[in-house]
Design an enzyme around this catalytic site. Sequence first.
Site, short mmCIF file in Angstrom:
data_model
loop_
_atom_site.label_atom_id
_atom_site.label_comp_id
_atom_site.label_asym_id
_atom_site.label_seq_id
_atom_site.Cartn_x
_atom_site.Cartn_y
_atom_site.Cartn_z
N THR A 33 0.83 -1.20 0.00
CA THR A 33 0.00 0.00 0.00
C THR A 33 0.87 1.25 0.00
OG1 THR A 33 -0.06 0.12 2.42
CG2 THR A 33 -1.79 -1.18 1.36
N THR A 36 4.85 2.34 0.86
CA THR A 36 5.60 1.09 0.75
C THR A 36 5.55 0.56 -0.67
OG1 THR A 36 5.00 0.58 3.05
CG2 THR A 36 5.88 -1.22 1.72
N LYS A 136 -2.88 -14.04 15.55
CA LYS A 136 -3.86 -15.04 15.96
C LYS A 136 -3.74 -16.30 15.10
CE LYS A 136 -8.79 -15.93 16.64
NZ LYS A 136 -10.14 -15.34 16.82
N TYR A 215 21.91 -10.85 36.45
CA TYR A 215 21.00 -11.21 37.54
C TYR A 215 20.44 -9.93 38.14
CZ TYR A 215 25.35 -10.46 40.24
OH TYR A 215 26.51 -9.94 40.75
N HIS A 275 24.75 1.94 47.41
CA HIS A 275 23.48 1.27 47.74
C HIS A 275 22.32 2.24 47.75
CE1 HIS A 275 25.53 -2.47 48.45
NE2 HIS A 275 26.33 -1.90 49.33
N ASN A 417 14.26 7.14 57.46
CA ASN A 417 14.43 8.49 57.97
C ASN A 417 15.86 8.95 57.74
OD1 ASN A 417 11.81 8.94 59.11
ND2 ASN A 417 12.37 7.63 60.84
N ASP A 477 14.16 15.18 71.10
CA ASP A 477 15.40 14.42 71.25
C ASP A 477 16.27 14.44 69.99
OD1 ASP A 477 13.62 12.88 69.84
OD2 ASP A 477 13.78 11.09 71.12
N ARG A 519 7.55 17.82 52.91
CA ARG A 519 8.26 16.63 53.37
C ARG A 519 8.87 15.90 52.19
NH1 ARG A 519 4.48 12.14 55.91
NH2 ARG A 519 4.35 11.51 53.71
#
Length: 523
Positions: A33, A36, A136, A215, A275, A417, A477, A519
């Site tokens: 088509t 192409t 399919k 891995y 890390h 934290n 504290d 925060r």
Amino acid sequence: MTVRRALISVSDKTGLEAFGRFLADRGVEILSTGGTFAALRKAGIAVREVSEATGFPEIMDGRVKTLHPTVHGGILGRRDLPAHREAMETHAIAPIDLVVVNLYPFEATVARGADFAETIENIDIGGPAMIRSAAKNHADVAVVVDVEDYEPVMAAMTANDGAVPDTLRQALAAKAYARTAAYDAAISTWFAKVLEVPFPERMTLSGTRTEVLRYGENPHQEAAFYRTAEMRPGVASARQLQGKALSYNNLNDTDAAFELVAEFDSRPAIAIIKHANPCGVAQAESLSAAWDAALACDPVSAFGGIVALNRSLDAATAEKIATIFTEVIVAPDADAAAQEILARKKNLRLLLTGGMPDPLAPGLTWKALAGGFLVQSRDNGRIEAAGLQAVTKRAPTAAEIEDLLFAFRVAKHVKSNTIVYAKGGATVGIGAGQMSRVDAARIAQRKAADAAAAAGLAAPMTQGSVAASDAFFPFADGLEVVAEAGVTAVIQPGGSVRDQEVIDAADAAGIAMVFTGMRHFRH
């Protein structure tokens, strides 16, 4: 299943001429088509227009051309069922044994910022329909949706007298359904963005596998790296100049490092990650000076770490980084001298991303849970000096404010934290991922003391520093611990029912404290 008739309709015409010529030389009838067809005809390859086979012209600007029983009957008809064969004979439907379709470039159209109308026109309809039909009926039809599969198909046909084996047809069908699923996901994602629906009722994640990894986090886990459609500079866009293959943990840590260092754009900056947590971050007038300051925060943990830079890597900085064992260096670029220096370290990976990610850009992040996943907007929140609320008797000085903002940006990228101590545009102590904020403050203090002792300093580097907390102090504290460490100012979100108790403790210690109202939990 010998290929005698093929339908080819592709947007990406890479390798088209060679593949088309191979089929034609084997006597395969080719239907095609639009563009192409024109490309094959221009190359001198025998090709027949689909409209000639269907007896119906392309209409509606090409929206309707392959949506026809002659096409789909030829693809879906089962060769092993007499009723199907009879229907095909009755309606003069010839079998189609090979379907080669790659879709309209919808993703690329969106990526270049096309308007709504143009984007809609780049939603392929006939292509996905043919792909799904062929997939399919893969027992009788081979479907190719990727130009990279031309070679395997040609090799299989050459080795099997023009046939495509069952195993390859099954693999091609699976790939075809993955492609149409990704295509539909891209369309639904675009629609959700246009309609400003951040969390639609159904959400599909789609990615293209770039690498199967050795891995995962541990040797007994399998893993792979997939790239999404997001055009964000980083590990997905990076070009690896040297070193062995990246591991799962390398990629995860490198991403964390690069996203952190991108927070700083006004001056050269370096982040050292171990890390997924920073063990040293600094900004200075040069990358070389930033490296010295970042390394001084925790030279022990920096061993075997990931180094991220927000500027092109230069030779002086490369020489310094090369003195310790480093897994990965990631930067927007690197000059020739720096590349030559690092080339001596054969196992060190050097990644060049071509740019920096925008820390303020919107986006989504995902986290897998059992039976589902969480989705949230990227943490692109940022506090500037004007957004600070001084809550103590003494307001911070201009120099303290600069360090407070720096420390709070670093804290945003440390596992909660967290407590971050900073001084002079560099971290001097980091406590990450603790269940208690008090423990985070103590660990950061202890690591700062260890680094000072190793450097032969008379006092811990936290003396005269500032402290940032990613979330509020629930009790006084934690504030008392940072006061013992010698800080002069503290930045925290505020919002605790005991805020006044914490403020009083700061005043008693002569510490200036500001609230951000924002925060930065990171889990």
